[in-house]
Structure formats: structure tokens, C-alpha cells
Scaffold this motif. Structure first.
Motif, PDB file in Angstrom:
ATOM      1  N   ASP A 172       0.726  -1.771   0.114  1.00 39.87           N
ATOM      2  CA  ASP A 172      -0.236   0.254  -0.089  1.00 39.87           C
ATOM      3  C   ASP A 172       0.902   1.541  -0.346  1.00 39.87           C
ATOM      4  OD1 ASP A 172      -2.138  -1.399   0.091  1.00 39.87           O
ATOM      5  OD2 ASP A 172      -2.077  -1.380   2.403  1.00 39.87           O
ATOM      6  N   SER A 173       2.007   1.208   0.660  1.00 38.73           N
ATOM      7  CA  SER A 173       2.767   1.903   1.190  1.00 38.73           C
ATOM      8  C   SER A 173       3.598   2.439  -0.372  1.00 38.73           C
ATOM      9  CB  SER A 173       4.289   1.982   2.218  1.00 38.73           C
ATOM     10  OG  SER A 173       3.744   1.593   3.130  1.00 38.73           O
ATOM     11  N   TYR A 174       3.903   2.297  -1.551  1.00 38.82           N
ATOM     12  CA  TYR A 174       4.509   2.397  -2.408  1.00 38.82           C
ATOM     13  C   TYR A 174       3.732   1.946  -3.943  1.00 38.82           C
ATOM     14  CZ  TYR A 174       8.120   1.914   0.704  1.00 38.82           C
ATOM     15  OH  TYR A 174       8.550   2.117   1.938  1.00 38.82           O
ATOM     16  N   SER A 175       2.056   2.156  -3.502  1.00 40.28           N
ATOM     17  CA  SER A 175       1.200   1.765  -4.418  1.00 40.28           C
ATOM     18  C   SER A 175       1.478   3.325  -5.723  1.00 40.28           C
ATOM     19  CB  SER A 175       0.174   1.511  -4.926  1.00 40.28           C
ATOM     20  OG  SER A 175      -0.306   2.213  -3.116  1.00 40.28           O
ATOM     21  N   THR A 176       0.964   4.410  -4.804  1.00 39.51           N
ATOM     22  CA  THR A 176       0.675   5.703  -4.878  1.00 39.51           C
ATOM     23  C   THR A 176       2.718   6.542  -5.478  1.00 39.51           C
ATOM     24  OG1 THR A 176       1.491   6.825  -3.059  1.00 39.51           O
ATOM     25  CG2 THR A 176      -0.366   6.499  -3.567  1.00 39.51           C
ATOM     26  N   PHE A 177       3.322   5.715  -5.888  1.00 34.44           N
ATOM     27  CA  PHE A 177       5.358   5.880  -6.246  1.00 34.44           C
ATOM     28  C   PHE A 177       4.385   5.983  -7.869  1.00 34.44           C
ATOM     29  CE2 PHE A 177       6.122   6.013  -2.510  1.00 34.44           C
ATOM     30  CZ  PHE A 177       7.697   6.209  -2.019  1.00 34.44           C
ATOM     31  N   ARG A 178       5.806   7.002  -8.584  1.00 38.22           N
ATOM     32  CA  ARG A 178       5.618   7.506  -9.646  1.00 38.22           C
ATOM     33  C   ARG A 178       5.632   6.673 -10.683  1.00 38.22           C
ATOM     34  NH1 ARG A 178       5.719  11.885  -7.741  1.00 38.22           N
ATOM     35  NH2 ARG A 178       8.390  11.966  -8.439  1.00 38.22           N
ATOM     36  N   HIS A 179       7.459   5.032 -10.703  1.00 42.28           N
ATOM     37  CA  HIS A 179       7.668   4.986 -10.669  1.00 42.28           C
ATOM     38  C   HIS A 179       7.536   3.182 -10.709  1.00 42.28           C
ATOM     39  CE1 HIS A 179      11.374   2.291 -12.822  1.00 42.28           C
ATOM     40  NE2 HIS A 179      11.491   4.329 -13.832  1.00 42.28           N
ATOM     41  N   PRO A 180       7.613   1.844 -11.502  1.00 42.20           N
ATOM     42  CA  PRO A 180       7.774   0.679 -10.585  1.00 42.20           C
ATOM     43  C   PRO A 180       8.510   0.498 -10.236  1.00 42.20           C
ATOM     44  CG  PRO A 180       7.376   0.860 -13.597  1.00 42.20           C
ATOM     45  CD  PRO A 180       7.075   2.198 -12.836  1.00 42.20           C
ATOM     46  N   GLU A 181       9.434   0.444  -9.751  1.00 42.27           N
ATOM     47  CA  GLU A 181      10.600   0.177  -9.112  1.00 42.27           C
ATOM     48  C   GLU A 181      10.906   0.850  -8.187  1.00 42.27           C
ATOM     49  OE1 GLU A 181      14.587  -0.956 -11.106  1.00 42.27           O
ATOM     50  OE2 GLU A 181      13.743  -0.360 -12.875  1.00 42.27           O
ATOM     51  N   VAL A 182      10.239   1.377  -7.562  1.00 49.06           N
ATOM     52  CA  VAL A 182       9.782   2.612  -6.541  1.00 49.06           C
ATOM     53  C   VAL A 182      11.209   3.158  -6.297  1.00 49.06           C
ATOM     54  CG1 VAL A 182      10.052   2.536  -4.287  1.00 49.06           C
ATOM     55  CG2 VAL A 182       8.584   0.897  -5.738  1.00 49.06           C
ATOM     56  N   THR A 183      12.790   2.725  -6.369  1.00 48.36           N
ATOM     57  CA  THR A 183      13.873   3.521  -6.837  1.00 48.36           C
ATOM     58  C   THR A 183      14.939   3.241  -7.524  1.00 48.36           C
ATOM     59  OG1 THR A 183      14.764   1.980  -5.026  1.00 48.36           O
ATOM     60  CG2 THR A 183      13.866   3.876  -3.933  1.00 48.36           C
ATOM     61  N   PRO A 184      14.753   3.481  -8.913  1.00 41.75           N
ATOM     62  CA  PRO A 184      15.116   3.246  -9.706  1.00 41.75           C
ATOM     63  C   PRO A 184      17.012   3.392 -10.222  1.00 41.75           C
ATOM     64  CG  PRO A 184      14.075   4.984 -10.993  1.00 41.75           C
ATOM     65  CD  PRO A 184      13.356   4.656  -9.090  1.00 41.75           C
ATOM     66  N   VAL A 185      17.665   2.444 -11.183  1.00 41.87           N
ATOM     67  CA  VAL A 185      18.797   3.425 -10.728  1.00 41.87           C
ATOM     68  C   VAL A 185      19.452   3.590 -11.877  1.00 41.87           C
ATOM     69  CG1 VAL A 185      21.177   2.938 -10.205  1.00 41.87           C
ATOM     70  CG2 VAL A 185      19.867   1.763  -9.014  1.00 41.87           C
ATOM     71  N   LYS A 186      19.657   4.693 -12.691  1.00 43.55           N
ATOM     72  CA  LYS A 186      20.561   5.586 -13.438  1.00 43.55           C
ATOM     73  C   LYS A 186      21.763   5.817 -14.161  1.00 43.55           C
ATOM     74  CE  LYS A 186      15.869   6.611 -15.169  1.00 43.55           C
ATOM     75  NZ  LYS A 186      15.613   7.249 -15.578  1.00 43.55           N
ATOM     76  N   LYS A 187      22.668   5.409 -14.822  1.00 44.24           N
ATOM     77  CA  LYS A 187      24.126   5.274 -15.198  1.00 44.24           C
ATOM     78  C   LYS A 187      24.215   6.330 -15.967  1.00 44.24           C
ATOM     79  CE  LYS A 187      27.252   2.752 -17.405  1.00 44.24           C
ATOM     80  NZ  LYS A 187      27.546   1.526 -18.252  1.00 44.24           N
ATOM     81  N   LEU A 188      24.988   7.166 -15.114  1.00 43.64           N
ATOM     82  CA  LEU A 188      25.339   9.002 -16.031  1.00 43.64           C
ATOM     83  C   LEU A 188      27.201   8.250 -16.572  1.00 43.64           C
ATOM     84  CD1 LEU A 188      24.745  11.334 -13.400  1.00 43.64           C
ATOM     85  CD2 LEU A 188      23.514  10.259 -15.235  1.00 43.64           C
ATOM     86  N   ASP A 189      27.395   7.462 -16.112  1.00 47.11           N
ATOM     87  CA  ASP A 189      29.021   6.814 -17.133  1.00 47.11           C
ATOM     88  C   ASP A 189      29.054   5.381 -16.812  1.00 47.11           C
ATOM     89  OD1 ASP A 189      30.813   7.256 -14.990  1.00 47.11           O
ATOM     90  OD2 ASP A 189      30.774   9.639 -15.522  1.00 47.11           O
ATOM     91  N   ASP A 190      29.986   4.712 -16.380  1.00 46.65           N
ATOM     92  CA  ASP A 190      30.775   3.059 -16.522  1.00 46.65           C
ATOM     93  C   ASP A 190      31.093   3.804 -14.725  1.00 46.65           C
ATOM     94  OD1 ASP A 190      30.267   2.659 -19.030  1.00 46.65           O
ATOM     95  OD2 ASP A 190      32.653   2.947 -19.080  1.00 46.65           O
ATOM     96  N   SER A 191      31.396   5.022 -14.502  1.00 49.71           N
ATOM     97  CA  SER A 191      31.710   4.506 -12.970  1.00 49.71           C
ATOM     98  C   SER A 191      30.691   5.521 -11.620  1.00 49.71           C
ATOM     99  CB  SER A 191      33.327   5.367 -12.747  1.00 49.71           C
ATOM    100  OG  SER A 191      33.039   6.524 -12.785  1.00 49.71           O
ATOM    101  N   LEU A 192      30.473   6.038 -12.226  1.00 45.82           N
ATOM    102  CA  LEU A 192      28.848   6.803 -11.929  1.00 45.82           C
ATOM    103  C   LEU A 192      27.333   6.574 -12.074  1.00 45.82           C
ATOM    104  CD1 LEU A 192      27.993   9.435  -9.799  1.00 45.82           C
ATOM    105  CD2 LEU A 192      28.471  10.673 -11.918  1.00 45.82           C
ATOM    106  N   TYR A 193      26.813   5.904 -11.038  1.00 46.37           N
ATOM    107  CA  TYR A 193      25.552   6.193 -11.241  1.00 46.37           C
ATOM    108  C   TYR A 193      24.227   7.135 -10.059  1.00 46.37           C
ATOM    109  CZ  TYR A 193      26.547   1.412 -13.860  1.00 46.37           C
ATOM    110  OH  TYR A 193      26.481   0.557 -14.126  1.00 46.37           O
ATOM    111  N   VAL A 194      22.994   7.190 -10.696  1.00 47.17           N
ATOM    112  CA  VAL A 194      22.196   7.699  -9.535  1.00 47.17           C
ATOM    113  C   VAL A 194      21.416   7.126  -9.411  1.00 47.17           C
ATOM    114  CG1 VAL A 194      20.755  10.142  -9.941  1.00 47.17           C
ATOM    115  CG2 VAL A 194      22.479  10.324 -10.981  1.00 47.17           C
ATOM    116  N   LEU A 195      21.078   7.101  -7.404  1.00 49.66           N
ATOM    117  CA  LEU A 195      19.696   6.269  -7.570  1.00 49.66           C
ATOM    118  C   LEU A 195      18.926   7.937  -6.999  1.00 49.66           C
ATOM    119  CD1 LEU A 195      18.542   4.197  -5.526  1.00 49.66           C
ATOM    120  CD2 LEU A 195      20.057   4.615  -4.277  1.00 49.66           C
TER     121      LEU A 195
END
Length: 464
Positions: free
Chosen positions: A78-101
């Protein structure tokens, strides 16, 4: 498992009792009496779990069966049913050594939603199943207030009062709190800074007669459940970058002012997550960076910055780290916190400082450096950072590079919440409709002087 106070003068408590207690009755912070150890095989088994499934497993290590598994599963889903992304906390790759959570996909576009949506539903569950009266009291430097209100507004049996520093949060942060017109919500805008608000809250929770009379409950990160919920996304990010069984570690760069989010990472590492370095990213209010780099924990002159959620000089959760730094000795913690109250500083050196520097790296980001980092990420990656996340990326650039280890920077808020800073970088952004609509709504708040008595007067009138 039971929970104990960092100051050692609270009897061992269960999970729900700890949740309701918030601040320890002796003024300390509640921690588990033994941190559970997660094996390599367990990590491997968790690797493919969804965020919700992972949270269910991690919370199950701490709840002692006090909440039936199916009830806990319902609360989490119930707590995460309102989140806009299905993964809740997706990880995005900026380059080979740096990601953004990305931690900003909840109702108020801030990382605080991850813990506070859960806590709101957990408070509602306890109120219903145990007949508990729930009056929530909290202070915010910007994001906690809106997230807490969003987590409990309209819920039967719960009332909430939030203090925020008048004129020292972003306009969107202010609107997210003060445009809520619910009878169970009170917003107090205090003439002072966040530390002033936090000091009043801690004083109220330290008054056990007052706390009991009004059934006061904590929503700030003094509540261990806040920390535990935030621990989950460190595991999730690890699985989405290098994965269990890789034999690799991952570093995390964490924008923090109150030491809660970075302590969640420290807890994950103590549990067995293969974390490399934990980088503390602060702004010019850099008490935490000075402690790690110089061994001095002492408030300096308060500064208003581009990253207002970190405009904090006294970090509440720092006491939890001292407890573990000094081998779980409540006597040492009591001595240090008494000295801090009397002298206004804690100083460490020698092996103690070496231990802190083994546990953390730290870097204080200046204002121009913060804005330069926003511009740089936009130009290099076409990725827009909010100013707090920019501090995390800047700390990585300053002290986190130089190895082949991946670093995950925690993106703690959507940039639309801090458009004032983004515009200074020459960048125009479009607002999500949920934020754009706030500017058309009336505000509901009361401005009060920085006075314990004045704030108490408002709270007592609200709770009667």
C-alpha cells in the motif's frame, strides 16, 4: 531482537514499542541490540526481488514477528502503490563509474517519501489494531514535513504537527506542506532555523509527562523505522549495479545534514552489504565533514544555501554512529553527549579519528561548486540534478574518484522542488503537474516565534 537506547537507560523494547517511542525515554536514540548479519547466499537470494519484496525481507529481520507477515506485506504494498515509477527507486547510469539512485518518485518528489509513506501506514495499522492514539510531531528542513503530511493526511485516529523554519525552505517545499487543508494537520512556521525547530521537538519528546499526556509520536529520523526503511534502497541499488556474487563493492555518495541517510548506508554495510566507501556530502553547513576530516564536531555559523534541506548544524543521528564507533558503549555516549551539551563540541583524535575516517569520507560543497555541478551534469549527461544531489555528485568528483569502484550518488529530490537554484544555472525546467498546481492553492500555516512555550501553546490547542 530487541532495541536499546544509545544512552543505556531504557529497558529493552520490541519493534512496535520502539516505533511508538521514537526518541528513547532517556534522551538517547533507539538501535537494535544486535545487528542482523546477511550472508552471501541470502544476498544472492534477494538479488531479483522487487523493491517491495526486498523491504519485506529486510523488515522481517527486525520486527520479531510482532506484525504478521501478510499484514506487513499489505502495509508495504500500500505504501508504494502511489509511486510514479514501478521500481520505486530506479538506478540511472551516468557513466561507467557513476550512477544515480533516484529516490524522488513518491508523492512529494523527495526521498523522505520512501520511509514516511510506510510510517504513515504503519501508524494507521498500530492505531487500528492496538487502539493507540497517534499524535505525530516533527521538525523539517524542507522535505520531511511534506512527506510526513502526505503519509498521514486524512487517516483516522492520527493528527500531525510539523515545524519548519520560516522563510528557510524552498517555495515548493513550503507549498507542499501549507496547501494541505485537513483538520488533522497543523503547520507551524517558526522564526528561526531548522536546528531551532529540532531543538524544540527533542525537548518535547524528552519531557516524558508531556509525551505521555498527548501521545506524542516521532516522524523524524530519530525514529529507527525511518532509518530501517532507507536502508532498503542501498541493497536495491547494489543489486541493480554490480549484483550479488560479483565480488565487487559499491561506494555511495550521500547528501546529508541530519546523518540519517548516511547512517542507513552504514547500517546496510554492518549487515553485510558489500559497501566500499560511504561519502558524506554536505554544503557550507559542514559540521559532519569537519568531524570526519578534522575530528571536531562543533556547530559553526549557520548559513543559508542552495541546498536548504541540508542547512543543519546539529545532526540528530550522529549519536547513533558514536554508539557503534565506541563499541556499543552507552557510558561513553552519555559522557560525550553531556560534554557536548556543556561545551558545545566533541573532539576526537588518534585511533578514534582513524576509525571515523575508515568508516567515511566527507566533503563540504560550496555554493558555486554546487551550481557548477548542476550545469556540468546537464551539459555532460543531459541529466538535471537538484542542488542536494549535486552536492553528492560534487563530493564524488572531489574525493570519490580514482578507483575502478562504482559509485552511486543518491538523488534525494526532484529538481522541480528547487527551481530557484536551477534557474541560477541558466536552465529552465518544466514542472510536473502535481507541483505546478501548488501555486494556485491557498496556504494554511501559522507563523510563531522561536519559543518553546509559544510552540507548545499552539500544539496543545491543536490536540485538545
Amino acid at each position: 531482537m530487541h532495541f536499546v537506547s544509545t544512552r543505556g537507560n531504557v529497558k529493552k523494547a520490541g519493534f512496535i514499542e520502539t516505533f511508538l517511542m521514537g526518541l528513547g525515554d532517556d534522551g538517547g536514540l533507539m538501535v537494535p541490540d544486535a545487528i542482523p548479519s546477511v550472508s552471501a547466499d541470502t544476498l544472492k537470494g534477494w538479488e531479483k526481488l522487487s523493491f517491495q519484496e526486498l523491504m519485506l525481507e529486510i523488515f522481517g529481520l527486525f520486527t520479531n514477528g510482532e506484525i504478521p507477515r501478510e499484514d506487513l506485506k499489505t502495509i508495504i504494498n500500500d505504501s508504494y502503490s502511489t509511486f510514479r515509477h514501478p521500481e520505486v527507486t530506479p538506478v540511472k547510469k551516468l557513466d561507467d563509474s557513476l550512477y544515480v539512485l533516484e529516490l524522488f518518485h513518491g508523492p512529494t518528489f523527495a526521498f523522505k517519501d520512501i520511509a514516511l509513506q510506510l510510517m504513515g501506514n504503519l501508524y494507521a495499522y498500530v492505531s487500528k489494531t492496538r487502539g493507540e492514539i497517534i499524535h505525530i510531531l516533527g521538525a523539517t528542513s524542507g522535505d520531511t514535513g511534506a512527506s510526513a503530511i502526505a503519509g498521514v493526511r486524512g487517516k483516522e485516529g492520527i493528527r500531525i504537527c510539523i515545524l519548519h523554519p520560516h522563510g528557510k525552505v524552498s517555495k515548493v517545499q513550503e507549498l507542499q506542506m501549507t496547501t494541505v487543508d485537513d483538520q488533522n494537520v497543523l503547520n507551524l512556521s517558526v522564526e528561526g532555523n531548522f536546528d531551532d525547530c529540532q531543538r524544540i521537538i527533542k525537548e518535547m519528546f524528552s519531557d516524558l509527562e508531556l509525551k505521555g499526556k498527548y501521545h506524542l509520536r516521532a516522524i523524524n529520523s530519530i525514529n529507527f523505522v525511518r532509518i530501517l526503511a532507507q536502508t532498503v534502497y542501498y541493497f536495491y541499488a547494489y543489486f541493480r549495479t554490480v549484483g550479488a556474487g560479483s565480488g565487487k563493492t559499491v561506494s555511495f555518495s550521500v547528501p546529508t545534514g541530519n546523518f540519517g541517510d548516511i547512517f542507513a548506508g552504514y547500517l546496510a554495510k554492518r549487515m553485510g552489504l558489500p559497501v566500499g566507501r560511504l561519502l558524506i556530502a554536505t554544503n557550507e553547513n559542514n559540521i559532519l565533514a569537519r568531524f570526519v576530516n578534522e575530528g571536531i564536531y562543533e556547530p559553526g555559523a549557520f548559513r543559508t544555501t542552495y541546498s536548504p534541506s541540508m542547512d543543519i548544524q546539529i545532526a540528530s543521528n550522529f549519536e547513533r554512529y558514536l554508539y557503534y564507533m565506541y563499541k556499543e558503549s552507552p557510558e561513553t555516549v552519555r559522557f560525550l553527549m553531556t560534554a557536548f551539551q556543556k561545551e558545545g563540541a566533541i573532539r576526537v583524535s588518534g585511533k578514534d579519528l582513524e576509525q571515523a575516517q575508515a568508516d567515511f569520507a566527507a566533503y563540504g560543497v560550496g555554493g558555486s561548486e554546487c551550481l557548477d555541478t548542476i550545469r556540468g551534469a546537464w551539459e555532460k549527461y543531459a541529466y538535471l540534478l537538484d542542488p542536494h544531489t549535486a552536492c553528492g555528485v560534487a563530493a564524488y568528483e572531489a574525493v570519490g574518484k580514482g578507483t575502478d569502484e562504482i559509485c552511486v550518488a543518491l538523488a534525494t529530490a526532484h529538481p522541480a522542488k528547487f527551481d530557484e537554484s536551477v534557474r541560477l544555472c541558466g536552465i529552465e525546467q518544466s514542472f510536473p503537474p502535481e507541483i505546478a498546481g501548488l501555486f494556485e492553492k491557498p496556504q494554511h500555516q501559522k507563523v510563531v516565534k522561536h519559543s518553546y512555550g509559544r510552540v507548545l501553546e499552539e500544539i496543545e490547542a491543536f490536540l485538545k
